[in-house]
Write a protein that holds these residues in place. Structure first.
Motif, PDB file in Angstrom:
ATOM      1  N   ASP A  33      25.286 -51.893 -48.235  1.00  0.00           N
ATOM      2  CA  ASP A  33      25.835 -50.906 -49.171  1.00  0.00           C
ATOM      3  C   ASP A  33      26.720 -49.913 -48.434  1.00  0.00           C
ATOM      4  O   ASP A  33      26.291 -48.823 -48.073  1.00  0.00           O
ATOM      5  CB  ASP A  33      24.701 -50.194 -49.903  1.00  0.00           C
ATOM      6  N   LEU A  36      27.562 -46.217 -49.690  1.00  0.00           N
ATOM      7  CA  LEU A  36      26.822 -45.037 -49.244  1.00  0.00           C
ATOM      8  C   LEU A  36      27.639 -44.189 -48.278  1.00  0.00           C
ATOM      9  O   LEU A  36      27.577 -42.963 -48.332  1.00  0.00           O
ATOM     10  CB  LEU A  36      25.500 -45.451 -48.581  1.00  0.00           C
ATOM     11  N   ILE A  39      29.885 -42.160 -50.375  1.00  0.00           N
ATOM     12  CA  ILE A  39      29.092 -41.161 -51.096  1.00  0.00           C
ATOM     13  C   ILE A  39      28.740 -39.995 -50.177  1.00  0.00           C
ATOM     14  O   ILE A  39      28.866 -38.827 -50.549  1.00  0.00           O
ATOM     15  CB  ILE A  39      27.831 -41.815 -51.700  1.00  0.00           C
ATOM     16  N   ALA A  56      26.926 -39.112 -57.545  1.00  0.00           N
ATOM     17  CA  ALA A  56      25.773 -39.972 -57.833  1.00  0.00           C
ATOM     18  C   ALA A  56      26.038 -40.836 -59.058  1.00  0.00           C
ATOM     19  O   ALA A  56      25.747 -42.043 -59.052  1.00  0.00           O
ATOM     20  CB  ALA A  56      24.525 -39.117 -58.043  1.00  0.00           C
ATOM     21  N   GLY A  59      28.993 -43.363 -58.125  1.00  0.00           N
ATOM     22  CA  GLY A  59      28.482 -44.323 -57.142  1.00  0.00           C
ATOM     23  C   GLY A  59      27.430 -45.240 -57.739  1.00  0.00           C
ATOM     24  O   GLY A  59      27.420 -46.451 -57.487  1.00  0.00           O
ATOM     25  N   GLY A  60      26.539 -44.674 -58.550  1.00  0.00           N
ATOM     26  CA  GLY A  60      25.497 -45.476 -59.190  1.00  0.00           C
ATOM     27  C   GLY A  60      26.069 -46.488 -60.170  1.00  0.00           C
ATOM     28  O   GLY A  60      25.635 -47.643 -60.211  1.00  0.00           O
ATOM     29  N   THR A  63      27.982 -49.285 -58.130  1.00  0.00           N
ATOM     30  CA  THR A  63      27.063 -50.206 -57.454  1.00  0.00           C
ATOM     31  C   THR A  63      26.277 -51.032 -58.464  1.00  0.00           C
ATOM     32  O   THR A  63      25.976 -52.196 -58.210  1.00  0.00           O
ATOM     33  CB  THR A  63      26.099 -49.470 -56.494  1.00  0.00           C
ATOM     34  N   ASN A  76      19.916 -49.481 -58.764  1.00  0.00           N
ATOM     35  CA  ASN A  76      21.073 -48.889 -58.090  1.00  0.00           C
ATOM     36  C   ASN A  76      21.366 -47.489 -58.612  1.00  0.00           C
ATOM     37  O   ASN A  76      21.675 -46.579 -57.836  1.00  0.00           O
ATOM     38  CB  ASN A  76      22.318 -49.771 -58.253  1.00  0.00           C
ATOM     39  N   LYS A  80      20.959 -44.076 -56.319  1.00  0.00           N
ATOM     40  CA  LYS A  80      22.085 -43.184 -55.987  1.00  0.00           C
ATOM     41  C   LYS A  80      21.784 -41.742 -56.384  1.00  0.00           C
ATOM     42  O   LYS A  80      22.124 -40.820 -55.645  1.00  0.00           O
ATOM     43  CB  LYS A  80      23.383 -43.667 -56.646  1.00  0.00           C
ATOM     44  N   THR A  83      19.049 -40.431 -53.861  1.00  0.00           N
ATOM     45  CA  THR A  83      19.637 -40.327 -52.528  1.00  0.00           C
ATOM     46  C   THR A  83      20.624 -39.168 -52.443  1.00  0.00           C
ATOM     47  O   THR A  83      20.590 -38.380 -51.490  1.00  0.00           O
ATOM     48  CB  THR A  83      20.337 -41.647 -52.133  1.00  0.00           C
ATOM     49  N   CYS A  84      21.506 -39.057 -53.423  1.00  0.00           N
ATOM     50  CA  CYS A  84      22.510 -37.977 -53.399  1.00  0.00           C
ATOM     51  C   CYS A  84      21.852 -36.607 -53.415  1.00  0.00           C
ATOM     52  O   CYS A  84      22.275 -35.698 -52.688  1.00  0.00           O
ATOM     53  CB  CYS A  84      23.474 -38.110 -54.567  1.00  0.00           C
ATOM     54  N   SER A 115      18.054 -44.365 -49.266  1.00  0.00           N
ATOM     55  CA  SER A 115      18.649 -45.155 -50.337  1.00  0.00           C
ATOM     56  C   SER A 115      18.020 -46.548 -50.425  1.00  0.00           C
ATOM     57  O   SER A 115      17.644 -47.000 -51.510  1.00  0.00           O
ATOM     58  CB  SER A 115      20.157 -45.282 -50.115  1.00  0.00           C
TER      59      SER A 115
END
Length: 173
Positions: A33, A36, A39, A56, A59-60, A63, A76, A80, A83-84, A115
């Motif tokens: 990925d 990331l 991001i 987020a 990106g989410g 992905t 996914n 995101k 993680t973000c 992530s």
């Protein structure tokens, strides 16, 4: 939120989309990925919480649309957002040290591990894993974390240089 910042975030996510398209699924449909890296750079250069949510979301969605993991769409998106938000708080805690390339690499490594762990955990609950958590973590997440150190540093430096040369001053320093 400033339109220039939104446009920069969208352009970087578009670059992440291209990177995602050229990376094939490796183990059980799971792929490296590199989105990331993009991001994390979006969060590093624009540390506003609104930008983190935008990053987020974009990106989410990207992905989720490009996943090769069976049933990986919802994991996914979940991955995101979590993680973000975690990376955002890490960046806030780090403060001015984020301008140091070593910290950029460390945060990208930790963020990628977070992530991957969140993705695999969400996928195991939502759709199940096609291989063991350990195999997927060791075979995909860990190598991706190391690769993302280099990718994030390269993208971060390139974006900062491009912003400086173009005269756009949106980087919070």
């Amino acid at each position: 939120m400033n339109l220039r910042k939104n446009i920069l975030t969208a352009l970087l996510i578009a670059i992440g989309f291209i990177l995602r398209q050229i990376i094939p699924g490796v183990i059980a449909g799971m792929k490296f990925d590199l989105m990331l890296s993009v991001i994390f750079v979006c969060i590093f250069i624009n540390k506003e919480f609104k930008n983190v949510i935008l990053t987020a979301f974009l990106g989410g969605m990207i992905t989720a649309m490009t996943t090769t993991f069976p049933g990986g769409q919802l994991p996914n998106i979940v991955d995101k957002f979590i993680t973000c938000i975690i990376v955002y708080f890490i960046v806030k805690i780090m403060g001015e040290r984020i301008n140091n390339i070593i910290y950029v690499g460390i945060i990208s490594f930790i963020g990628t591990l977070i992530s991957g762990s969140v993705f695999l955990t969400a996928a195991s609950f939502i759709v199940g894993l096609p291989a063991s958590f350990k195999v997927l973590f060791m075979g995909i997440v860990l190598p991706t974390a190391f690769a993302n150190i280099l990718m994030t540093i390269i993208i971060y430096k390139a974006v900062k240089i491009a912003l400086r040369v173009s005269g756009i001053n949106i980087v919070h320093q």
